[in-house]
Scaffold this motif. Structure first.
Motif, mmCIF file in Angstrom:
data_model
loop_
_atom_site.group_PDB
_atom_site.id
_atom_site.type_symbol
_atom_site.label_atom_id
_atom_site.label_comp_id
_atom_site.label_asym_id
_atom_site.label_seq_id
_atom_site.Cartn_x
_atom_site.Cartn_y
_atom_site.Cartn_z
ATOM 1 N N THR A 106 106.039 39.788 83.941
ATOM 2 C CA THR A 106 107.161 39.794 83.014
ATOM 3 C C THR A 106 106.737 39.296 81.639
ATOM 4 O OG1 THR A 106 109.492 39.151 82.793
ATOM 5 C CG2 THR A 106 107.989 37.454 83.601
ATOM 6 N N GLN A 142 108.825 37.939 78.069
ATOM 7 C CA GLN A 142 110.043 37.651 77.323
ATOM 8 C C GLN A 142 109.788 37.982 75.861
ATOM 9 O OE1 GLN A 142 112.668 36.335 79.196
ATOM 10 N NE2 GLN A 142 113.963 36.722 77.434
ATOM 11 N N ARG A 179 113.628 41.233 77.632
ATOM 12 C CA ARG A 179 112.611 41.011 78.663
ATOM 13 C C ARG A 179 112.110 42.350 79.184
ATOM 14 N NH1 ARG A 179 115.094 38.725 83.436
ATOM 15 N NH2 ARG A 179 114.324 40.373 84.754
ATOM 16 N N ASP A 208 109.821 43.793 82.479
ATOM 17 C CA ASP A 208 109.178 43.557 83.771
ATOM 18 C C ASP A 208 108.364 44.783 84.142
ATOM 19 O OD1 ASP A 208 110.610 41.170 83.939
ATOM 20 O OD2 ASP A 208 112.061 41.937 85.392
ATOM 21 N N ALA A 261 116.768 43.450 82.264
ATOM 22 C CA ALA A 261 115.378 43.602 81.811
ATOM 23 C C ALA A 261 114.994 45.074 81.811
ATOM 24 C CB ALA A 261 114.425 42.833 82.719
ATOM 25 N N THR A 310 104.586 36.708 88.125
ATOM 26 C CA THR A 310 105.658 35.928 88.739
ATOM 27 C C THR A 310 105.362 35.787 90.231
ATOM 28 O OG1 THR A 310 107.056 37.799 89.378
ATOM 29 C CG2 THR A 310 107.291 36.972 87.099
ATOM 30 N N GLU A 334 112.245 47.848 82.552
ATOM 31 C CA GLU A 334 111.112 47.970 83.469
ATOM 32 C C GLU A 334 110.129 48.999 82.922
ATOM 33 O OE1 GLU A 334 110.417 49.664 87.881
ATOM 34 O OE2 GLU A 334 111.821 47.979 87.754
ATOM 35 N N ARG A 341 117.494 44.569 87.762
ATOM 36 C CA ARG A 341 116.598 43.691 87.002
ATOM 37 C C ARG A 341 117.357 42.813 85.999
ATOM 38 N NH1 ARG A 341 112.767 42.819 89.981
ATOM 39 N NH2 ARG A 341 111.909 41.601 88.273
#
Length: 161
Positions: free
Chosen positions: A156, A158, A114, A116, A78, A138, A80, A75
């Motif tokens: 997602t 940010q 980030r 996700d 990012a 996304t 998760e 990822r």
């Protein structure tokens, strides 16, 4: 009144096990695993899963909900969010908000920007919850690893750096 949240470590393995198995029994389509598989886990499996090096595991008091977060290699840095579940009697009462807020806090505490998550198609209530917390859908999707014929999509968020 919203329940309090508790982050777990290896010594809390029974708590994680009990809530996780309840989640798998109540919402089997929400997870990539199964009640049959995880019912066979032994203490060392649960303790290993709760090793802080493997990310965040948190529960809302009295088994009202759980969530996990980690940083998978695929990822690109990012976090998760995964395994989020709220007991049916507590849905719509802020438990999901509390769990998401803790993942966002843990993400920032660990220097990530980030988050996700994978959302099974058709889970409209969860999609709305995540959207309220700034997550956006996304174009990324894949077959659900635990349920043939179901797609899951990436949402997602940010974080401001």
């Amino acid at each position: 009144m919203r329940p309090t949240l508790r982050r777990l470590g290896p010594s809390d393995w029974r708590t994680w096990r009990d809530v996780r198995l309840a989640a798998l029994a109540e919402s089997p389509r929400a997870f990539a695993s199964s009640l049959a598989k995880e019912s066979g886990y032994v203490e060392s499996d649960w303790r290993d899963w709760l090793d802080p090096a493997r990310g965040l595991k948190a529960v809302a008091e009295n088994g009202t909900g759980l969530v996990g977060a980690w940083v998978p290699e695929d990822r690109h840095g990012a976090v998760e969010l995964y395994s989020m579940w709220v007991h049916p009697e507590w849905r719509g009462q802020g438990v999901g908000d509390l769990l998401i807020e803790d993942v966002l806090a843990w993400t920032a505490e660990n220097g990530h920007t980030r988050v996700d998550l994978w959302l099974a198609e058709g889970n409209v209530a969860a999609e709305r919850l995540y959207e309220r917390h700034g997550f956006c859908m996304t174009e990324e999707s894949q077959p659900h690893p635990g349920h043939e014929g179901v797609l899951e999509h990436v949402m997602t968020r940010q974080l401001s750096g």
